[in-house]
Design a protein around this motif. Structure first.
Motif, PDB file in Angstrom:
ATOM      1  N   GLY A   1      -7.267   5.317  16.459  1.00  0.00           N
ATOM      2  CA  GLY A   1      -6.307   6.073  16.172  1.00  0.00           C
ATOM      3  C   GLY A   1      -5.530   5.889  14.887  1.00  0.00           C
ATOM      4  N   ASP A   2      -4.422   6.541  14.749  1.00  0.00           N
ATOM      5  CA  ASP A   2      -3.905   6.405  13.331  1.00  0.00           C
ATOM      6  C   ASP A   2      -2.433   5.640  13.259  1.00  0.00           C
ATOM      7  OD1 ASP A   2      -1.699   8.630  13.311  1.00  0.00           O
ATOM      8  OD2 ASP A   2      -3.610   9.623  14.113  1.00  0.00           O
ATOM      9  N   ILE A   3      -2.246   5.325  12.043  1.00  0.00           N
ATOM     10  CA  ILE A   3      -0.805   4.442  11.658  1.00  0.00           C
ATOM     11  C   ILE A   3       0.028   5.298  10.493  1.00  0.00           C
ATOM     12  CG2 ILE A   3       0.317   2.521  11.021  1.00  0.00           C
ATOM     13  CD1 ILE A   3      -2.547   1.200  11.840  1.00  0.00           C
ATOM     14  N   THR A   4       0.934   5.799  10.505  1.00  0.00           N
ATOM     15  CA  THR A   4       1.605   6.241   9.529  1.00  0.00           C
ATOM     16  C   THR A   4       2.477   5.329   8.963  1.00  0.00           C
ATOM     17  OG1 THR A   4       1.840   8.480  10.626  1.00  0.00           O
ATOM     18  CG2 THR A   4       3.289   8.266   8.611  1.00  0.00           C
ATOM     19  N   LEU A   5       2.328   4.946   7.432  1.00  0.00           N
ATOM     20  CA  LEU A   5       2.852   3.943   6.747  1.00  0.00           C
ATOM     21  C   LEU A   5       3.963   4.552   6.082  1.00  0.00           C
ATOM     22  CD1 LEU A   5       3.123   0.956   5.597  1.00  0.00           C
ATOM     23  CD2 LEU A   5       1.717   1.588   4.028  1.00  0.00           C
ATOM     24  N   ILE A   6       5.422   4.622   6.116  1.00  0.00           N
ATOM     25  CA  ILE A   6       6.563   4.796   5.515  1.00  0.00           C
ATOM     26  C   ILE A   6       7.248   3.769   5.188  1.00  0.00           C
ATOM     27  CG2 ILE A   6       6.360   7.213   6.729  1.00  0.00           C
ATOM     28  CD1 ILE A   6       8.720   6.093   8.173  1.00  0.00           C
TER      29      ILE A   6
ATOM     30  N   GLN B   1       0.959  -1.099  -0.019  1.00  0.00           N
ATOM     31  CA  GLN B   1      -0.118  -0.015   0.140  1.00  0.00           C
ATOM     32  C   GLN B   1       0.808   1.183   0.131  1.00  0.00           C
ATOM     33  OE1 GLN B   1      -3.651  -0.402  -0.312  1.00  0.00           O
ATOM     34  NE2 GLN B   1      -2.784  -2.118  -0.953  1.00  0.00           N
ATOM     35  N   PRO B   2       0.137   2.318  -0.597  1.00  0.00           N
ATOM     36  CA  PRO B   2       1.000   3.608  -0.489  1.00  0.00           C
ATOM     37  C   PRO B   2       1.403   4.185   0.802  1.00  0.00           C
ATOM     38  CG  PRO B   2      -1.172   3.824  -1.322  1.00  0.00           C
ATOM     39  CD  PRO B   2      -0.939   2.568  -0.951  1.00  0.00           C
ATOM     40  N   MET B   3       2.405   4.951   0.782  1.00  0.00           N
ATOM     41  CA  MET B   3       2.615   5.637   2.185  1.00  0.00           C
ATOM     42  C   MET B   3       1.530   6.728   2.406  1.00  0.00           C
ATOM     43  SD  MET B   3       6.716   6.569   1.990  1.00  0.00           S
ATOM     44  CE  MET B   3       6.698   7.766   0.654  1.00  0.00           C
ATOM     45  N   ASP B   4       1.025   6.610   3.553  1.00  0.00           N
ATOM     46  CA  ASP B   4      -0.137   7.365   3.705  1.00  0.00           C
ATOM     47  C   ASP B   4      -0.500   7.332   5.391  1.00  0.00           C
ATOM     48  OD1 ASP B   4      -2.380   9.155   3.570  1.00  0.00           O
ATOM     49  OD2 ASP B   4      -2.840   8.080   1.875  1.00  0.00           O
ATOM     50  N   VAL B   5      -1.533   7.757   5.915  1.00  0.00           N
ATOM     51  CA  VAL B   5      -1.921   7.838   7.115  1.00  0.00           C
ATOM     52  C   VAL B   5      -3.210   7.041   6.976  1.00  0.00           C
ATOM     53  CG1 VAL B   5      -2.731   8.889   9.193  1.00  0.00           C
ATOM     54  CG2 VAL B   5      -0.962   9.916   7.977  1.00  0.00           C
ATOM     55  N   TYR B   6      -3.542   5.916   7.792  1.00  0.00           N
ATOM     56  CA  TYR B   6      -4.284   4.737   7.924  1.00  0.00           C
ATOM     57  C   TYR B   6      -5.020   5.161   9.482  1.00  0.00           C
ATOM     58  CZ  TYR B   6      -2.373   2.988   3.767  1.00  0.00           C
ATOM     59  OH  TYR B   6      -1.916   2.824   2.265  1.00  0.00           O
ATOM     60  N   ALA B   7      -6.225   4.782   9.545  1.00  0.00           N
ATOM     61  CA  ALA B   7      -7.042   4.818  10.749  1.00  0.00           C
ATOM     62  C   ALA B   7      -7.218   3.409  11.272  1.00  0.00           C
ATOM     63  CB  ALA B   7      -8.210   5.617  10.530  1.00  0.00           C
ATOM     64  N   TYR B   8      -7.252   3.075  12.733  1.00  0.00           N
ATOM     65  CA  TYR B   8      -7.409   1.755  13.085  1.00  0.00           C
ATOM     66  C   TYR B   8      -8.647   1.870  14.149  1.00  0.00           C
ATOM     67  CZ  TYR B   8      -4.596   2.889  17.329  1.00  0.00           C
ATOM     68  OH  TYR B   8      -4.093   3.583  18.422  1.00  0.00           O
TER      69      TYR B   8
END
Length: 90
Positions: free
Chosen positions: A84-89, A61-68
């Motif tokens: 909350g959120d997760i930052t995917l880098i 998946q692309p780098m982005d902010v995802y919610a959980y």
């Protein structure tokens, strides 16, 4: 229960550090779901030993902010919900 904003790499480099978003602690994960910024569910589990590796059906998946959202039950029977959120880098 404390859940931090994690940074994870979807394409694991094999070092084991931040490769998978998982909930750790003394609780039973009843439900965990992760959503893209557009509301698409990209991961879901009820198993505390499963985590999200930043992929959907094998596709990175692309780098982005995802919610959980996270629903847990503690051993004393109390329940908690966290969002909350997760930052995917990469």
């Amino acid at each position: 229960m404390t859940v931090s904003s994690f940074i994870t790499r979807g394409a694991s480099d094999g070092d084991g550090a931040n490769d998978v978003f998982m909930i750790k602690g003394i609780s039973i994960v009843k439900h965990m779901a992760i959503f893209s910024r557009w509301g698409q569910k990209v991961f879901e589990t009820g198993n505390r030993s499963e985590g999200w590796d930043g992929r959907v059906k094998g596709t990175v998946q692309p780098m982005d902010v995802y919610a959980y959202t996270l629903d847990v039950e503690f051993f004393d029977g109390t329940k908690a919900t966290k969002k909350g959120d997760i930052t995917l880098i990469r």
